[in-house]
Design an enzyme around this catalytic site. Structure first.
Site, mmCIF file in Angstrom:
data_model
loop_
_atom_site.group_PDB
_atom_site.id
_atom_site.type_symbol
_atom_site.label_atom_id
_atom_site.label_comp_id
_atom_site.label_asym_id
_atom_site.label_seq_id
_atom_site.Cartn_x
_atom_site.Cartn_y
_atom_site.Cartn_z
ATOM 1 N N CYS A 1 50.508 34.748 49.651
ATOM 2 C CA CYS A 1 50.413 36.154 50.190
ATOM 3 C C CYS A 1 50.754 37.079 48.945
ATOM 4 O O CYS A 1 51.677 37.094 48.167
ATOM 5 C CB CYS A 1 51.630 36.434 51.137
ATOM 6 S SG CYS A 1 51.496 37.739 51.953
ATOM 7 N N CYS B 1 45.409 43.680 51.618
ATOM 8 C CA CYS B 1 45.480 42.035 51.579
ATOM 9 C C CYS B 1 45.097 41.447 50.365
ATOM 10 O O CYS B 1 44.043 41.557 49.548
ATOM 11 C CB CYS B 1 44.600 41.433 52.518
ATOM 12 S SG CYS B 1 44.635 39.714 52.896
HETATM 13 O O1 PYC Z 1 48.292 40.071 51.001
HETATM 14 O O2 PYC Z 1 47.517 38.097 50.957
HETATM 15 C C1 PYC Z 1 47.996 39.161 51.405
HETATM 16 C C2 PYC Z 1 48.211 38.819 52.700
HETATM 17 C C3 PYC Z 1 47.970 37.684 53.769
HETATM 18 C C4 PYC Z 1 48.278 38.105 54.925
HETATM 19 C C5 PYC Z 1 49.006 39.308 55.142
HETATM 20 N N1 PYC Z 1 48.969 39.845 53.588
#
Ligand code: PYC
Length: 309
Positions: free
Chosen positions: A85, A235
């Site tokens: 993550c 993300c």
């Molecule tokens: O930042 O890799 C990330 C992530 C995955 C799911 C929520 N955030």
């Protein structure tokens, strides 16, 4: 159970400092599996309502196997367990700095999918050098019931993503219900039609891309997470998957900056290098802030002590 909450560019991380399950000292992927098999109620208690929400990503700190790593970390959410993550790694590093456990500079974190280097440049900003990322399939056309044919790439950035360059609605919060509904339909269609990551691993994140709102950004995204919450941040693993696609297309050279906006307008700054095995190694920079220190209480007789399913 003692936890610290932070958010990274809007996306929450809850670090479990004390009171989590003892998963032994084996490899991190085996400890993640043991967490899932024997202690899944702990995952639910930490991230589900009434203590959490569908957006919260939990981070269980565990002893690392490698002596050069500061900590091991197992990420989990309302639906299960994450390989890696990106926003969570930044949240963990900022939390460790807040606690005075690490200084500015590099921290190595061991995850179930590999070691990531997180460099704290300030107490609230860090760069994650992620695991090697790659695209496995380009321009896959998927018929999606009720939506039509959707074309996307399949890529790994620490989790599996289906990346769609032509968003089905404007990438704004006002369209979040539509974006979520369509992304869920796409994920269902991928599963039904056997479109997977390597070794049949399910594609559990769907990512839409569109033009940025700000002139100095390169792209805006919307990311559907496995439990159907949308990622408030851009993300980290999704941005890594995007860099792998850009690298494969020859559309972004190594070292060139890529600014990724999220659907709420927060941003990660990213780039990649090619390692000695020719692999894409993304670096993702973002900011996180600690927002709560808490003790989770488990009272006898609470019917929802382990979360509302
Ligand atoms: O930042 O890799 C990330 C992530 C995955 C799911 C929520 N955030």
């Amino acid at each position: 159970m003692r936890v610290i909450d932070s958010h990274t560019e809007g996306e929450p991380t809850r670090v479990v400092l004390e009171g989590g399950p003892d998963l032994g000292n084996g490899p991190l992927d085996e400890r993640r599996d043991r967490f899932a098999e024997e202690y899944d109620h702990v995952r639910r208690a930490v991230v589900l309502e009434p203590r959490g929400s569908d957006a919260v990503v939990g981070a269980l700190l565990v002893p690392p196997t490698r002596p050069d790593c500061t900590s091991g970390v197992i990420f989990f959410n309302d639906a299960g367990y994450l390989g890696m993550c990106g926003h969570g790694s930044i949240g963990v590093a900022v939390t460790l700095a807040y606690l005075g456990r690490v200084a500015l500079g590099e921290v190595l974190l061991e995850t179930p999918v590999g070691v990531v280097a997180v460099t704290l440049t300030t107490p609230n900003e860090a760069t994650v050098e992620n695991v090697a990322s790659h695209r496995t399939r380009r321009a896959v056309a998927v018929p999606v019931p009720g939506v039509g044919d959707v074309v996307g790439d399949v890529a790994w950035g620490g989790n599996w993503f289906f990346l769609v360059a032509d968003p089905p609605a404007p990438l704004t919060l006002a369209h979040e219900p539509d974006l979520t509904r369509i992304a869920m339909a796409i994920r269902g269609a991928l599963g039904d039609q056997g479109v997977t990551g390597s070794d049949g691993q399910p594609i559990d994140h769907i990512e839409f891309f569109g033009p940025p709102r700000d002139d100095d950004a390169d792209s805006r995204n919307f990311v559907l997470c496995p439990g159907n919450a949308y990622d408030r941040s851009p993300c980290g693993t999704g941005t890594s998957a995007k860099l792998a696609c850009l690298a494969a297309d020859g559309a972004l050279p190594p070292g060139r900056q890529w600014v990724q906006e999220s659907v709420i307008g927060s941003r990660f700054t990213a780039n990649y290098r090619i390692d000695d095995q020719g692999r894409v190694i993304p670096s993702i920079t973002g900011r996180a802030w600690v927002c709560a220190e808490a003790t989770l209480v488990f009272q006898p007789g609470d019917p929802f002590a382990n979360g509302i399913r």
